[in-house]
Design a protein around this motif. Structure first.
Motif, PDB file in Angstrom:
ATOM      1  N   GLN A  95       0.828  -1.200   0.000  1.00  0.00           N
ATOM      2  CA  GLN A  95       0.000   0.000   0.000  1.00  0.00           C
ATOM      3  C   GLN A  95       0.866   1.255   0.000  1.00  0.00           C
ATOM      4  O   GLN A  95       0.430   2.305  -0.475  1.00  0.00           O
ATOM      5  CB  GLN A  95      -0.931  -0.009   1.207  1.00  0.00           C
ATOM      6  CG  GLN A  95      -1.926  -1.152   1.171  1.00  0.00           C
ATOM      7  CD  GLN A  95      -2.703  -1.240   2.468  1.00  0.00           C
ATOM      8  OE1 GLN A  95      -3.195  -0.232   2.968  1.00  0.00           O
ATOM      9  NE2 GLN A  95      -2.799  -2.429   3.019  1.00  0.00           N
ATOM     10  N   LEU A  96       2.074   1.121   0.550  1.00  0.00           N
ATOM     11  CA  LEU A  96       3.083   2.180   0.515  1.00  0.00           C
ATOM     12  C   LEU A  96       4.395   1.573   0.032  1.00  0.00           C
ATOM     13  O   LEU A  96       4.667   0.399   0.306  1.00  0.00           O
ATOM     14  CB  LEU A  96       3.310   2.782   1.911  1.00  0.00           C
ATOM     15  CG  LEU A  96       2.177   3.565   2.548  1.00  0.00           C
ATOM     16  CD1 LEU A  96       2.533   3.909   3.993  1.00  0.00           C
ATOM     17  CD2 LEU A  96       1.879   4.829   1.764  1.00  0.00           C
ATOM     18  N   HIS A  97       5.178   2.359  -0.665  1.00  0.00           N
ATOM     19  CA  HIS A  97       6.516   1.939  -1.083  1.00  0.00           C
ATOM     20  C   HIS A  97       7.527   2.678  -0.214  1.00  0.00           C
ATOM     21  O   HIS A  97       7.444   3.900  -0.076  1.00  0.00           O
ATOM     22  CB  HIS A  97       6.751   2.229  -2.561  1.00  0.00           C
ATOM     23  CG  HIS A  97       5.790   1.516  -3.454  1.00  0.00           C
ATOM     24  ND1 HIS A  97       5.721   0.139  -3.534  1.00  0.00           N
ATOM     25  CD2 HIS A  97       4.844   1.985  -4.290  1.00  0.00           C
ATOM     26  CE1 HIS A  97       4.791  -0.195  -4.395  1.00  0.00           C
ATOM     27  NE2 HIS A  97       4.226   0.905  -4.862  1.00  0.00           N
ATOM     28  N   PRO A  98       8.475   1.949   0.372  1.00  0.00           N
ATOM     29  CA  PRO A  98       9.409   2.596   1.294  1.00  0.00           C
ATOM     30  C   PRO A  98      10.312   3.605   0.591  1.00  0.00           C
ATOM     31  O   PRO A  98      10.630   3.460  -0.585  1.00  0.00           O
ATOM     32  CB  PRO A  98      10.229   1.431   1.855  1.00  0.00           C
ATOM     33  CG  PRO A  98      10.181   0.398   0.787  1.00  0.00           C
ATOM     34  CD  PRO A  98       8.820   0.536   0.165  1.00  0.00           C
ATOM     35  N   THR A  99      10.716   4.613   1.348  1.00  0.00           N
ATOM     36  CA  THR A  99      11.675   5.586   0.850  1.00  0.00           C
ATOM     37  C   THR A  99      13.028   4.911   0.642  1.00  0.00           C
ATOM     38  O   THR A  99      13.734   5.198  -0.325  1.00  0.00           O
ATOM     39  CB  THR A  99      11.816   6.748   1.863  1.00  0.00           C
ATOM     40  OG1 THR A  99      10.520   7.261   2.151  1.00  0.00           O
ATOM     41  CG2 THR A  99      12.697   7.840   1.313  1.00  0.00           C
ATOM     42  N   GLU A 100      13.368   4.013   1.564  1.00  0.00           N
ATOM     43  CA  GLU A 100      14.612   3.240   1.483  1.00  0.00           C
ATOM     44  C   GLU A 100      14.333   1.816   1.952  1.00  0.00           C
ATOM     45  O   GLU A 100      13.409   1.572   2.704  1.00  0.00           O
ATOM     46  CB  GLU A 100      15.689   3.847   2.389  1.00  0.00           C
ATOM     47  CG  GLU A 100      16.120   5.231   2.012  1.00  0.00           C
ATOM     48  CD  GLU A 100      17.060   5.842   3.048  1.00  0.00           C
ATOM     49  OE1 GLU A 100      17.719   5.086   3.781  1.00  0.00           O
ATOM     50  OE2 GLU A 100      17.110   7.076   3.123  1.00  0.00           O
ATOM     51  N   GLY A 101      15.169   0.897   1.517  1.00  0.00           N
ATOM     52  CA  GLY A 101      15.093  -0.480   1.984  1.00  0.00           C
ATOM     53  C   GLY A 101      14.484  -1.429   0.972  1.00  0.00           C
ATOM     54  O   GLY A 101      14.140  -1.044  -0.148  1.00  0.00           O
ATOM     55  N   LYS A 102      14.358  -2.680   1.403  1.00  0.00           N
ATOM     56  CA  LYS A 102      13.922  -3.750   0.509  1.00  0.00           C
ATOM     57  C   LYS A 102      13.037  -4.720   1.281  1.00  0.00           C
ATOM     58  O   LYS A 102      13.302  -5.038   2.443  1.00  0.00           O
ATOM     59  CB  LYS A 102      15.156  -4.475  -0.017  1.00  0.00           C
ATOM     60  CG  LYS A 102      14.895  -5.657  -0.891  1.00  0.00           C
ATOM     61  CD  LYS A 102      16.210  -6.289  -1.291  1.00  0.00           C
ATOM     62  CE  LYS A 102      16.072  -7.787  -1.109  1.00  0.00           C
ATOM     63  NZ  LYS A 102      17.250  -8.524  -1.439  1.00  0.00           N
ATOM     64  N   VAL A 103      11.987  -5.206   0.606  1.00  0.00           N
ATOM     65  CA  VAL A 103      11.094  -6.220   1.175  1.00  0.00           C
ATOM     66  C   VAL A 103      11.069  -7.416   0.224  1.00  0.00           C
ATOM     67  O   VAL A 103      10.957  -7.252  -0.988  1.00  0.00           O
ATOM     68  CB  VAL A 103       9.660  -5.682   1.349  1.00  0.00           C
ATOM     69  CG1 VAL A 103       8.740  -6.765   1.905  1.00  0.00           C
ATOM     70  CG2 VAL A 103       9.635  -4.456   2.244  1.00  0.00           C
ATOM     71  N   ALA A 104      11.166  -8.604   0.787  1.00  0.00           N
ATOM     72  CA  ALA A 104      11.072  -9.826  -0.019  1.00  0.00           C
ATOM     73  C   ALA A 104      10.088 -10.784   0.640  1.00  0.00           C
ATOM     74  O   ALA A 104      10.044 -10.901   1.867  1.00  0.00           O
ATOM     75  CB  ALA A 104      12.435 -10.487  -0.155  1.00  0.00           C
ATOM     76  N   PHE A 105       9.295 -11.471  -0.176  1.00  0.00           N
ATOM     77  CA  PHE A 105       8.380 -12.509   0.279  1.00  0.00           C
ATOM     78  C   PHE A 105       8.821 -13.813  -0.358  1.00  0.00           C
ATOM     79  O   PHE A 105       8.847 -13.936  -1.579  1.00  0.00           O
ATOM     80  CB  PHE A 105       6.944 -12.174  -0.117  1.00  0.00           C
ATOM     81  CG  PHE A 105       5.950 -13.210   0.314  1.00  0.00           C
ATOM     82  CD1 PHE A 105       5.617 -13.344   1.653  1.00  0.00           C
ATOM     83  CD2 PHE A 105       5.358 -14.052  -0.606  1.00  0.00           C
ATOM     84  CE1 PHE A 105       4.709 -14.310   2.060  1.00  0.00           C
ATOM     85  CE2 PHE A 105       4.454 -15.017  -0.213  1.00  0.00           C
ATOM     86  CZ  PHE A 105       4.122 -15.144   1.128  1.00  0.00           C
ATOM     87  N   ARG A 106       9.223 -14.764   0.474  1.00  0.00           N
ATOM     88  CA  ARG A 106       9.770 -16.046   0.010  1.00  0.00           C
ATOM     89  C   ARG A 106      10.844 -15.853  -1.055  1.00  0.00           C
ATOM     90  O   ARG A 106      10.901 -16.547  -2.056  1.00  0.00           O
ATOM     91  CB  ARG A 106       8.661 -16.954  -0.501  1.00  0.00           C
ATOM     92  CG  ARG A 106       7.751 -17.443   0.586  1.00  0.00           C
ATOM     93  CD  ARG A 106       6.845 -18.567   0.122  1.00  0.00           C
ATOM     94  NE  ARG A 106       6.142 -19.131   1.241  1.00  0.00           N
ATOM     95  CZ  ARG A 106       4.830 -19.269   1.327  1.00  0.00           C
ATOM     96  NH1 ARG A 106       4.066 -18.888   0.326  1.00  0.00           N
ATOM     97  NH2 ARG A 106       4.287 -19.798   2.392  1.00  0.00           N
TER      98      ARG A 106
END
Length: 85
Positions: free
Chosen positions: A55-66
């Motif tokens: 719903q929001l995209h981070p200003t910095e960083g990374k998200v991973a799902f599996r």
């Protein structure tokens, strides 16, 4: 054998103008693991969940799902992977 985390969020930061709602959060969740986020109102809990669900995209960083990078994915794409609130 290395297990790929269910959710892996690295160095997540979210800024809204001059306000930093989430600052440099690292969070890993393995399969079948239960975690809770607690904190006072305004601590950034909802913002962090909105980042995990796209719903929001981070200003910095990374998200991973599996192991799949979902940092810039749209909410419907992430929901198809089984992630939602």
């Amino acid at each position: 054998m290395t297990l790929v985390p269910l959710i892996d969020a690295e160095h997540i930061t979210m800024r809204f103008g001059g306000v930093t709602a989430v600052r440099d959060v690292n969070f890993t969740l393995q399969e079948s693991e239960l975690r809770c986020l607690i904190g006072p109102n305004g601590a950034g809990k909802s913002t962090f969940f909105k980042i995990l669900t796209g719903q929001l995209h981070p200003t910095e960083g990374k998200v991973a799902f599996r192991g799949t990078d979902t940092t810039r994915a749209e909410p419907h794409e992430i929901a198809r992977l089984g992630v939602g609130i």
